[in-house]
Design a protein around this motif. Structure first.
Motif, PDB file in Angstrom:
ATOM      1  N   THR A   1       0.815  -1.214   0.000  1.00  0.00           N
ATOM      2  CA  THR A   1       0.000   0.000   0.000  1.00  0.00           C
ATOM      3  C   THR A   1       0.848   1.264   0.000  1.00  0.00           C
ATOM      4  OG1 THR A   1      -1.734   1.237   1.165  1.00  0.00           O
ATOM      5  CG2 THR A   1      -0.191  -0.012   2.530  1.00  0.00           C
ATOM      6  N   ASP A   2       0.388   2.238  -0.753  1.00  0.00           N
ATOM      7  CA  ASP A   2       0.914   3.599  -0.672  1.00  0.00           C
ATOM      8  C   ASP A   2       0.591   4.142   0.722  1.00  0.00           C
ATOM      9  OD1 ASP A   2       1.778   6.241  -1.587  1.00  0.00           O
ATOM     10  OD2 ASP A   2      -0.364   6.728  -1.638  1.00  0.00           O
ATOM     11  N   MET A   3       1.227   5.229   1.102  1.00  0.00           N
ATOM     12  CA  MET A   3       0.973   5.816   2.425  1.00  0.00           C
ATOM     13  C   MET A   3       0.033   7.016   2.348  1.00  0.00           C
ATOM     14  SD  MET A   3       4.736   5.491   4.294  1.00  0.00           S
ATOM     15  CE  MET A   3       4.202   6.415   5.734  1.00  0.00           C
TER      16      MET A   3
ATOM     17  N   GLY B   1      -2.592   9.597   1.614  1.00  0.00           N
ATOM     18  CA  GLY B   1      -3.826   9.580   0.850  1.00  0.00           C
ATOM     19  C   GLY B   1      -4.417   8.192   0.681  1.00  0.00           C
ATOM     20  N   THR B   2      -3.671   7.161   1.100  1.00  0.00           N
ATOM     21  CA  THR B   2      -4.134   5.787   0.935  1.00  0.00           C
ATOM     22  C   THR B   2      -4.363   5.105   2.284  1.00  0.00           C
ATOM     23  OG1 THR B   2      -2.917   5.659  -1.163  1.00  0.00           O
ATOM     24  CG2 THR B   2      -3.654   3.585  -0.206  1.00  0.00           C
ATOM     25  N   ILE B   3      -3.391   5.230   3.202  1.00  0.00           N
ATOM     26  CA  ILE B   3      -3.631   4.780   4.579  1.00  0.00           C
ATOM     27  C   ILE B   3      -3.409   5.921   5.580  1.00  0.00           C
ATOM     28  CG2 ILE B   3      -3.110   2.360   4.114  1.00  0.00           C
ATOM     29  CD1 ILE B   3      -0.340   2.822   5.449  1.00  0.00           C
ATOM     30  N   ILE B   4      -2.943   7.068   5.097  1.00  0.00           N
ATOM     31  CA  ILE B   4      -2.727   8.242   5.964  1.00  0.00           C
ATOM     32  C   ILE B   4      -3.478   9.426   5.375  1.00  0.00           C
ATOM     33  CG2 ILE B   4      -1.015   9.943   6.724  1.00  0.00           C
ATOM     34  CD1 ILE B   4       1.008   7.723   6.933  1.00  0.00           C
ATOM     35  N   PHE B   5      -4.251  10.124   6.203  1.00  0.00           N
ATOM     36  CA  PHE B   5      -4.955  11.307   5.698  1.00  0.00           C
ATOM     37  C   PHE B   5      -4.721  12.552   6.536  1.00  0.00           C
ATOM     38  CE2 PHE B   5      -8.057   9.083   8.354  1.00  0.00           C
ATOM     39  CZ  PHE B   5      -8.610  10.084   9.132  1.00  0.00           C
ATOM     40  N   GLU B   6      -3.924  12.444   7.599  1.00  0.00           N
ATOM     41  CA  GLU B   6      -3.558  13.643   8.351  1.00  0.00           C
ATOM     42  C   GLU B   6      -2.126  13.523   8.851  1.00  0.00           C
ATOM     43  OE1 GLU B   6      -6.138  14.228  11.634  1.00  0.00           O
ATOM     44  OE2 GLU B   6      -6.044  12.164  12.357  1.00  0.00           O
ATOM     45  N   LEU B   7      -1.251  14.288   8.239  1.00  0.00           N
ATOM     46  CA  LEU B   7       0.166  14.309   8.575  1.00  0.00           C
ATOM     47  C   LEU B   7       0.712  12.890   8.743  1.00  0.00           C
ATOM     48  CD1 LEU B   7       0.247  17.436  10.914  1.00  0.00           C
ATOM     49  CD2 LEU B   7       0.876  17.283   8.514  1.00  0.00           C
ATOM     50  N   ASP B   8       1.461  12.629   9.805  1.00  0.00           N
ATOM     51  CA  ASP B   8       2.085  11.319   9.972  1.00  0.00           C
ATOM     52  C   ASP B   8       1.309  10.454  10.957  1.00  0.00           C
ATOM     53  OD1 ASP B   8       4.077  11.745   8.166  1.00  0.00           O
ATOM     54  OD2 ASP B   8       5.444  12.601   9.616  1.00  0.00           O
ATOM     55  N   THR B   9       0.012  10.321  10.708  1.00  0.00           N
ATOM     56  CA  THR B   9      -0.829   9.559  11.617  1.00  0.00           C
ATOM     57  C   THR B   9      -1.672   8.546  10.856  1.00  0.00           C
ATOM     58  OG1 THR B   9      -0.992  11.466  13.098  1.00  0.00           O
ATOM     59  CG2 THR B   9      -2.606   9.699  13.398  1.00  0.00           C
ATOM     60  N   ILE B  10      -1.546   7.282  11.211  1.00  0.00           N
ATOM     61  CA  ILE B  10      -2.441   6.253  10.703  1.00  0.00           C
ATOM     62  C   ILE B  10      -3.608   6.194  11.674  1.00  0.00           C
ATOM     63  CG2 ILE B  10      -2.683   3.834  10.039  1.00  0.00           C
ATOM     64  CD1 ILE B  10       0.380   3.718   9.810  1.00  0.00           C
ATOM     65  N   SER B  11      -4.824   6.409  11.185  1.00  0.00           N
ATOM     66  CA  SER B  11      -5.981   6.450  12.077  1.00  0.00           C
ATOM     67  C   SER B  11      -6.132   5.125  12.817  1.00  0.00           C
ATOM     68  CB  SER B  11      -7.256   6.748  11.287  1.00  0.00           C
ATOM     69  OG  SER B  11      -7.635   5.630  10.496  1.00  0.00           O
ATOM     70  N   GLU B  12      -6.798   5.177  13.963  1.00  0.00           N
ATOM     71  CA  GLU B  12      -6.964   3.976  14.776  1.00  0.00           C
ATOM     72  C   GLU B  12      -7.722   2.890  14.023  1.00  0.00           C
ATOM     73  OE1 GLU B  12      -5.591   3.138  17.682  1.00  0.00           O
ATOM     74  OE2 GLU B  12      -4.482   5.002  17.392  1.00  0.00           O
ATOM     75  N   GLU B  13      -8.730   3.262  13.235  1.00  0.00           N
ATOM     76  CA  GLU B  13      -9.480   2.260  12.479  1.00  0.00           C
ATOM     77  C   GLU B  13      -8.627   1.652  11.379  1.00  0.00           C
ATOM     78  OE1 GLU B  13     -12.505  -0.330  11.462  1.00  0.00           O
ATOM     79  OE2 GLU B  13     -12.227   0.903  13.247  1.00  0.00           O
TER      80      GLU B  13
ATOM     81  N   SER C   1       1.803 -10.356   5.572  1.00  0.00           N
ATOM     82  CA  SER C   1       1.998 -10.281   4.119  1.00  0.00           C
ATOM     83  C   SER C   1       1.868  -8.865   3.568  1.00  0.00           C
ATOM     84  CB  SER C   1       0.996 -11.199   3.405  1.00  0.00           C
ATOM     85  OG  SER C   1       1.232 -12.551   3.737  1.00  0.00           O
ATOM     86  N   LEU C   2       1.849  -7.866   4.446  1.00  0.00           N
ATOM     87  CA  LEU C   2       1.692  -6.468   4.029  1.00  0.00           C
ATOM     88  C   LEU C   2       3.028  -5.748   4.004  1.00  0.00           C
ATOM     89  CD1 LEU C   2      -0.212  -3.985   3.491  1.00  0.00           C
ATOM     90  CD2 LEU C   2      -0.169  -3.614   5.971  1.00  0.00           C
ATOM     91  N   THR C   3       3.190  -4.853   3.007  1.00  0.00           N
ATOM     92  CA  THR C   3       4.320  -3.933   3.007  1.00  0.00           C
ATOM     93  C   THR C   3       3.856  -2.574   2.503  1.00  0.00           C
ATOM     94  OG1 THR C   3       6.644  -3.627   2.455  1.00  0.00           O
ATOM     95  CG2 THR C   3       5.225  -4.456   0.691  1.00  0.00           C
ATOM     96  N   ILE C   4       4.816  -1.651   2.407  1.00  0.00           N
ATOM     97  CA  ILE C   4       4.542  -0.276   1.987  1.00  0.00           C
ATOM     98  C   ILE C   4       5.262   0.005   0.675  1.00  0.00           C
ATOM     99  CG2 ILE C   4       5.038   2.150   2.565  1.00  0.00           C
ATOM    100  CD1 ILE C   4       4.732   1.322   5.536  1.00  0.00           C
ATOM    101  N   VAL C   5       4.596   0.724  -0.225  1.00  0.00           N
ATOM    102  CA  VAL C   5       5.234   1.222  -1.445  1.00  0.00           C
ATOM    103  C   VAL C   5       4.935   2.725  -1.509  1.00  0.00           C
ATOM    104  CG1 VAL C   5       3.226   0.437  -2.823  1.00  0.00           C
ATOM    105  CG2 VAL C   5       5.383   1.022  -3.958  1.00  0.00           C
TER     106      VAL C   5
ATOM    107  N   LEU D   1      11.067   8.625   6.606  1.00  0.00           N
ATOM    108  CA  LEU D   1       9.721   9.155   6.784  1.00  0.00           C
ATOM    109  C   LEU D   1       8.656   8.069   6.691  1.00  0.00           C
ATOM    110  CD1 LEU D   1       9.918  12.481   4.748  1.00  0.00           C
ATOM    111  CD2 LEU D   1       9.773  12.232   7.230  1.00  0.00           C
ATOM    112  N   ALA D   2       9.066   6.848   6.403  1.00  0.00           N
ATOM    113  CA  ALA D   2       8.132   5.720   6.329  1.00  0.00           C
ATOM    114  C   ALA D   2       8.345   4.729   7.456  1.00  0.00           C
ATOM    115  CB  ALA D   2       8.283   5.007   4.981  1.00  0.00           C
TER     116      ALA D   2
END
Length: 287
Positions: A10-12, A14-26, A41-45, A52-53
């Motif tokens: 997953t991209d970061m 706009g895809t799993i992050i929508f406010e600065l450097d915070t992944i929402s609790e949900e 089996s998950l990674t980041i692209v 910063l990742a």
């Protein structure tokens, strides 16, 4: 090395992050649920450099190599070693930096484990505002933020700190500067990603051939997997190459129209934890 059946990447922003450097609790809840069920089996692209990742890799228990710096770097988050990279050598980045002397164009050189930037760069404020999430205490060299008075000082004192460089960033303030940067990119046959803003333009410059797809293919090679064995999630312009070249791509509901048109499916938005929800729907494919 454990047997991997399939990978989710997953991209970061706009895809799993929508406010600065915070992944929402949900989002975090759903992604960690997938990690547990899929044997991680998950990674980041991401277009971000690794430093910063890293916080997201740690929060999401990511063990697979992370594709960062827009695909120029593939890094093992456990060892912080490169799996693959397509970088500028010191001599190449020095020659490029010299092209910007006396131009007034603001330049910084973000690397994967440190960043080099000119003192008046407002990116420093961004780093400081988010320092709670950006913990570098486990990095090989904890001196991650290196700032300089000028490009000359960066060349003289900064380039020997690293072996290679994923790219450089130019912050453009007017059309004349934009034309100059484009001319340099053409002269050296490089790749440029332009991110226009209201009063300026950020241009990321990489070696030709650097895309998220380059890094993803290196990841697949490592695990002897095919393009059909990876599920990808994105939202923005720098996701085009992977959405064009891989069959299992999903656009979050807030993605740009072009990404939605190329996707296998448009899922829920980043605000509604779309990526995690979708992964848990298809988790059996990873087991």
């Amino acid at each position: 090395m454990r047997k991997i059946k399939k990978i989710a990447a997953t991209d970061m922003d706009g895809t799993i992050i929508f406010e600065l450097d915070t992944i929402s609790e949900e989002n975090k809840k759903q992604l960690l649920k997938f990690q547990k069920k899929s044997n991680n089996s998950l990674t980041i692209v991401t277009g971000r450099n690794y430093f910063l990742a890293d916080f997201a890799a740690r929060e999401l228990n990511i063990n697979l190599p992370v594709i960062c710096s827009n695909g120029a770097s593939v890094i093992d988050p456990q060892t912080l070693k490169y799996i693959a990279k397509k970088h500028f050598k010191k001599e190449e980045i020095k020659e490029l930096l010299e092209k910007f002397l006396d131009t007034g164009i603001e330049i910084n050189v973000p690397n994967d484990f440190r960043t080099h930037f000119i003192q008046n760069e407002d990116w420093f404020d961004y780093l400081m505002e988010n320092k709670v999430n950006l913990d570098f205490s486990h990095f090989p060299d904890q001196k991650v933020i290196c700032n300089y008075e000028s490009i000359e000082e960066l060349i003289e004192k900064g380039l020997d700190l690293d072996e290679s460089f994923p790219g450089l960033v130019a912050n453009i303030k007017n059309d004349k500067q934009l034309e100059y940067v484009r001319a340099v990119v053409n002269e050296y046959d490089l790749l440029a990603l332009e991110f226009p803003k209201e009063d300026n333009c950020r241009i990321e410059i990489y070696k030709k051939g650097v895309t998220k797809s380059w890094g993803l293919n290196k990841l697949l090679d490592k695990f002897n997997l095919s393009k059909e064995d990876i599920h990808l999630f994105g939202d923005e312009h720098n996701d085009y190459p992977m959405f064009e070249q891989f069959p299992n791509c999903y656009a979050v509901g807030n993605a740009i129209d072009g990404i939605k048109e190329l996707s296998k499916e448009v899922i829920d938005t980043v605000q509604n934890a779309g990526v995690g929800k979708k992964l848990n729907e298809i988790v059996e494919e990873f087991q």
